[in-house]
Design a protein around this motif. Structure first.
Motif, PDB file in Angstrom:
ATOM      1  N   VAL A  63     -55.200  21.979 -62.476  1.00 30.41           N
ATOM      2  CA  VAL A  63     -56.050  23.125 -62.775  1.00 30.41           C
ATOM      3  C   VAL A  63     -56.278  23.900 -61.488  1.00 30.41           C
ATOM      4  O   VAL A  63     -56.283  23.322 -60.393  1.00 30.41           O
ATOM      5  CB  VAL A  63     -57.403  22.676 -63.397  1.00 30.41           C
ATOM      6  CG1 VAL A  63     -58.283  21.962 -62.364  1.00 30.41           C
ATOM      7  CG2 VAL A  63     -58.137  23.842 -64.031  1.00 30.41           C
ATOM      8  N   SER A 107     -59.830  20.958 -66.550  1.00 27.00           N
ATOM      9  CA  SER A 107     -60.170  22.372 -66.706  1.00 27.00           C
ATOM     10  C   SER A 107     -61.319  22.690 -65.754  1.00 27.00           C
ATOM     11  O   SER A 107     -61.941  21.787 -65.185  1.00 27.00           O
ATOM     12  CB  SER A 107     -60.533  22.711 -68.160  1.00 27.00           C
ATOM     13  OG  SER A 107     -61.611  21.919 -68.625  1.00 27.00           O
ATOM     14  N   HIS A 145     -56.786  20.868 -72.173  1.00 25.63           N
ATOM     15  CA  HIS A 145     -57.946  21.735 -72.380  1.00 25.63           C
ATOM     16  C   HIS A 145     -58.010  22.775 -71.276  1.00 25.63           C
ATOM     17  O   HIS A 145     -57.487  22.564 -70.172  1.00 25.63           O
ATOM     18  CB  HIS A 145     -59.256  20.936 -72.456  1.00 25.63           C
ATOM     19  CG  HIS A 145     -59.448  19.931 -71.376  1.00 25.63           C
ATOM     20  ND1 HIS A 145     -60.161  20.168 -70.216  1.00 25.63           N
ATOM     21  CD2 HIS A 145     -59.021  18.646 -71.273  1.00 25.63           C
ATOM     22  CE1 HIS A 145     -60.178  19.090 -69.465  1.00 25.63           C
ATOM     23  NE2 HIS A 145     -59.485  18.141 -70.075  1.00 25.63           N
ATOM     24  N   THR A 146     -58.624  23.918 -71.601  1.00 24.20           N
ATOM     25  CA  THR A 146     -58.762  24.996 -70.631  1.00 24.20           C
ATOM     26  C   THR A 146     -59.917  25.887 -71.047  1.00 24.20           C
ATOM     27  O   THR A 146     -60.307  25.914 -72.221  1.00 24.20           O
ATOM     28  CB  THR A 146     -57.463  25.820 -70.537  1.00 24.20           C
ATOM     29  OG1 THR A 146     -57.529  26.705 -69.408  1.00 24.20           O
ATOM     30  CG2 THR A 146     -57.227  26.659 -71.785  1.00 24.20           C
ATOM     31  N   THR A 193     -53.168  25.676 -70.474  1.00 23.89           N
ATOM     32  CA  THR A 193     -53.715  26.596 -69.491  1.00 23.89           C
ATOM     33  C   THR A 193     -53.719  27.990 -70.092  1.00 23.89           C
ATOM     34  O   THR A 193     -53.083  28.240 -71.133  1.00 23.89           O
ATOM     35  CB  THR A 193     -52.926  26.538 -68.166  1.00 23.89           C
ATOM     36  OG1 THR A 193     -53.654  27.236 -67.151  1.00 23.89           O
ATOM     37  CG2 THR A 193     -51.533  27.147 -68.311  1.00 23.89           C
TER      38      THR A 193
END
Length: 216
Positions: A63, A107, A145-146, A193
């Motif tokens: 991230v 994230s 996840h983002t 992302t």
């Protein structure tokens, strides 16, 4: 349960086998190869590799965070997980061990780092010292996840037996966030992302990287 599918926009061959970690940073798409244990910066329009570097272990997740990258790296025979900082100038530096040496996808909400634990079906929020300050139950296995538009988007579902995945949205301003499934992801996705317009994920089993939008 959401029945609509994501809207696939572009599909590219990965510059290396088993694309795993994925992050959008400084106008480039950063990818980590699980099997080669290397990271790559990709120019997204020409799809050319701008930078390539060996990682200190398996780059499971990445991230962008305050002008640098953070990676979840698996080390040793037990694949123990650690958080690493990365900059092109200084390379990799170890930050802290993940809780119980487990954790994968990352994230960042502009202030705090988040890490998911696949089999515990939760996302952990960290402070600057690497202490867990919040646990968020997602109710399913998590493969990415983002943050986008002030919400947390999560790839959640079940790996076995048929790689059944959906993208869901959570509002973390709520004390107990409700998980809203938005769309089916029709491939065995790994990592998530957002580039400001589109989402990106890896189809690791096919050595492919895919960008997509959400249905209206």
């Amino acid at each position: 349960m959401a029945d609509a599918q994501i809207i696939e926009k572009r599909r590219f061959p990965s510059p290396a086998v088993t694309p795993q970690a994925l992050a959008w940073h400084a106008g480039a798409l950063w990818m980590g190869s699980r099997d080669l244990r290397r990271i790559y910066a990709i120019e997204p329009e020409k799809w050319t590799v701008l930078e390539e570097r060996e990682a200190p272990g398996i780059p499971w997740a990445a991230v962008a965070l305050n002008g640098e990258l953070r990676f979840t790296i698996g080390e040793g025979a037990e694949d123990d997980r650690y958080s690493y900082r990365y900059t092109p100038e200084a390379g990799f530096s170890k930050m802290f061990a993940c809780p119980e040496f487990t954790g994968s996808y990352l994230s960042f909400d502009g202030k705090n780092l988040y890490m998911s634990q696949w089999y515990k079906k939760r996302v952990l929020m960290f402070d600057d010292q690497g202490n867990v300050i919040r646990e968020i139950d997602v109710g399913a296995e998590i493969c990415g996840h983002t943050f986008a538009n002030s919400s947390l988007y999560v790839l959640r579902g079940q790996e076995q037996p048929n790689e059944d995945w959906r993208i869901a949205r959570l509002n973390l301003q709520d004390e107990t966030p409700v998980v809203h499934d938005i769309a089916v992801v029709p491939f065995a996705c790994r990592s998530l992302t957002f580039d400001g317009e589109l989402f990106w994920s890896n189809y690791r089993a096919k050595d492919t990287i895919i960008s997509f939008a959400l249905p209206n």
